[in-house]
Write a protein that holds these residues in place. Structure first.
Motif, PDB file in Angstrom:
ATOM      1  N   GLN A  63     -10.077  30.288   7.106  1.00 40.68           N
ATOM      2  CA  GLN A  63     -11.386  30.009   6.545  1.00 40.68           C
ATOM      3  C   GLN A  63     -11.280  30.188   5.032  1.00 40.68           C
ATOM      4  OE1 GLN A  63     -14.255  32.520   8.502  1.00 40.68           O
ATOM      5  NE2 GLN A  63     -14.226  31.262  10.340  1.00 40.68           N
ATOM      6  N   PRO A  64     -11.787  29.228   4.257  1.00 38.55           N
ATOM      7  CA  PRO A  64     -11.637  29.295   2.797  1.00 38.55           C
ATOM      8  C   PRO A  64     -12.155  30.592   2.175  1.00 38.55           C
ATOM      9  CG  PRO A  64     -12.483  27.156   3.448  1.00 38.55           C
ATOM     10  CD  PRO A  64     -12.466  28.009   4.682  1.00 38.55           C
ATOM     11  N   THR A  65     -13.226  31.145   2.708  1.00 42.52           N
ATOM     12  CA  THR A  65     -13.793  32.350   2.106  1.00 42.52           C
ATOM     13  C   THR A  65     -13.182  33.643   2.626  1.00 42.52           C
ATOM     14  OG1 THR A  65     -15.565  32.384   3.734  1.00 42.52           O
ATOM     15  CG2 THR A  65     -16.006  31.248   1.650  1.00 42.52           C
ATOM     16  N   LYS A  66     -12.572  33.609   3.809  1.00 34.68           N
ATOM     17  CA  LYS A  66     -12.041  34.836   4.409  1.00 34.68           C
ATOM     18  C   LYS A  66     -10.528  34.854   4.549  1.00 34.68           C
ATOM     19  CE  LYS A  66     -16.196  36.014   6.924  1.00 34.68           C
ATOM     20  NZ  LYS A  66     -16.742  36.500   8.187  1.00 34.68           N
ATOM     21  N   GLY A  67      -9.879  33.733   4.378  1.00 33.04           N
ATOM     22  CA  GLY A  67      -8.431  33.682   4.513  1.00 33.04           C
ATOM     23  C   GLY A  67      -8.006  33.485   5.958  1.00 33.04           C
ATOM     24  N   ARG A  81     -13.324  36.319  19.344  1.00 35.66           N
ATOM     25  CA  ARG A  81     -13.703  36.860  18.045  1.00 35.66           C
ATOM     26  C   ARG A  81     -12.592  36.550  17.049  1.00 35.66           C
ATOM     27  NH1 ARG A  81     -18.158  37.758  20.074  1.00 35.66           N
ATOM     28  NH2 ARG A  81     -19.069  39.798  20.457  1.00 35.66           N
ATOM     29  N   ARG A  82     -12.972  36.406  15.797  1.00 37.00           N
ATOM     30  CA  ARG A  82     -12.004  36.232  14.705  1.00 37.00           C
ATOM     31  C   ARG A  82     -11.959  37.524  13.899  1.00 37.00           C
ATOM     32  NH1 ARG A  82     -14.457  31.019  14.730  1.00 37.00           N
ATOM     33  NH2 ARG A  82     -12.874  29.427  15.017  1.00 37.00           N
ATOM     34  N   HIS A  83     -10.742  37.951  13.576  1.00 39.25           N
ATOM     35  CA  HIS A  83     -10.543  39.157  12.771  1.00 39.25           C
ATOM     36  C   HIS A  83      -9.600  38.822  11.623  1.00 39.25           C
ATOM     37  CE1 HIS A  83     -11.368  41.001  16.856  1.00 39.25           C
ATOM     38  NE2 HIS A  83     -12.347  41.432  16.106  1.00 39.25           N
ATOM     39  N   ARG A  84      -9.963  39.271  10.436  1.00 39.81           N
ATOM     40  CA  ARG A  84      -9.098  39.052   9.276  1.00 39.81           C
ATOM     41  C   ARG A  84      -7.742  39.693   9.483  1.00 39.81           C
ATOM     42  NH1 ARG A  84     -12.718  40.112   3.878  1.00 39.81           N
ATOM     43  NH2 ARG A  84     -14.226  38.479   4.305  1.00 39.81           N
ATOM     44  N   MET A  85      -6.718  39.039   8.958  1.00 35.42           N
ATOM     45  CA  MET A  85      -5.398  39.654   8.959  1.00 35.42           C
ATOM     46  C   MET A  85      -5.453  40.864   8.034  1.00 35.42           C
ATOM     47  SD  MET A  85      -2.723  36.476   9.058  1.00 35.42           S
ATOM     48  CE  MET A  85      -1.371  37.588   8.750  1.00 35.42           C
ATOM     49  N   ALA A  86      -4.709  41.903   8.390  1.00 34.39           N
ATOM     50  CA  ALA A  86      -4.720  43.138   7.606  1.00 34.39           C
ATOM     51  C   ALA A  86      -3.908  42.963   6.330  1.00 34.39           C
ATOM     52  CB  ALA A  86      -4.161  44.289   8.436  1.00 34.39           C
ATOM     53  N   ASP A  87      -4.536  43.234   5.209  1.00 34.80           N
ATOM     54  CA  ASP A  87      -3.881  43.190   3.909  1.00 34.80           C
ATOM     55  C   ASP A  87      -3.497  44.620   3.547  1.00 34.80           C
ATOM     56  OD1 ASP A  87      -2.969  42.535   1.409  1.00 34.80           O
ATOM     57  OD2 ASP A  87      -4.966  42.386   0.530  1.00 34.80           O
TER      58      ASP A  87
END
Length: 117
Positions: A63-67, A81-87
């Motif tokens: 997603q452009p805003t969330k990566g 569910r979608r979860h951001r990758m851990a940075d």
């Protein structure tokens, strides 16, 4: 629930990895080693869910805003569910596992099947 309370380490229910909390102001919701999660939230971070089943990584989305986001499917109730990758420079998401999930999702798409565990 405060961000401090949410941002705690845990032991992965799938692979047993000891997972450290993030230090960037966010909180972890999946294991960086096997990418599995638990279905514990109704809304992100509320820990109010009753299901508590494992959530299996089934795809990777961008997603452009969330990566990049890992798409999880609950093995108990089927919710996605979608979860951001851990940075995290110390315990970031295993890129080999991410690529495996991506390849699995692509081959299911090419075969004309829906993403299923």
């Amino acid at each position: 629930m405060s961000r401090t309370t949410e941002n705690t380490g845990f032991t992965c229910s799938n692979c047993g990895e000891e997972v450290a909390p993030l230090v960037n102001g966010s909180y972890r919701n999946h294991c960086p080693q096997c990418l599995h999660s638990l279905h514990v939230d109704v809304r992100p971070g509320d820990r109010a869910g009753d299901c508590r089943a494992l959530m299996r990584p089934v795809a990777v989305d961008h997603q452009p805003t969330k990566g990049y986001m890992i798409v999880h499917r609950c093995t108990g109730c089927g919710v996605r569910r979608r979860h951001r990758m851990a940075d995290d420079p110390h315990q970031g998401d295993d890129l080999d596992q991410v690529l495996t999930v991506m390849r699995r999702g692509i081959s299911r798409h090419e075969a004309g099947r829906h993403s299923r565990p």
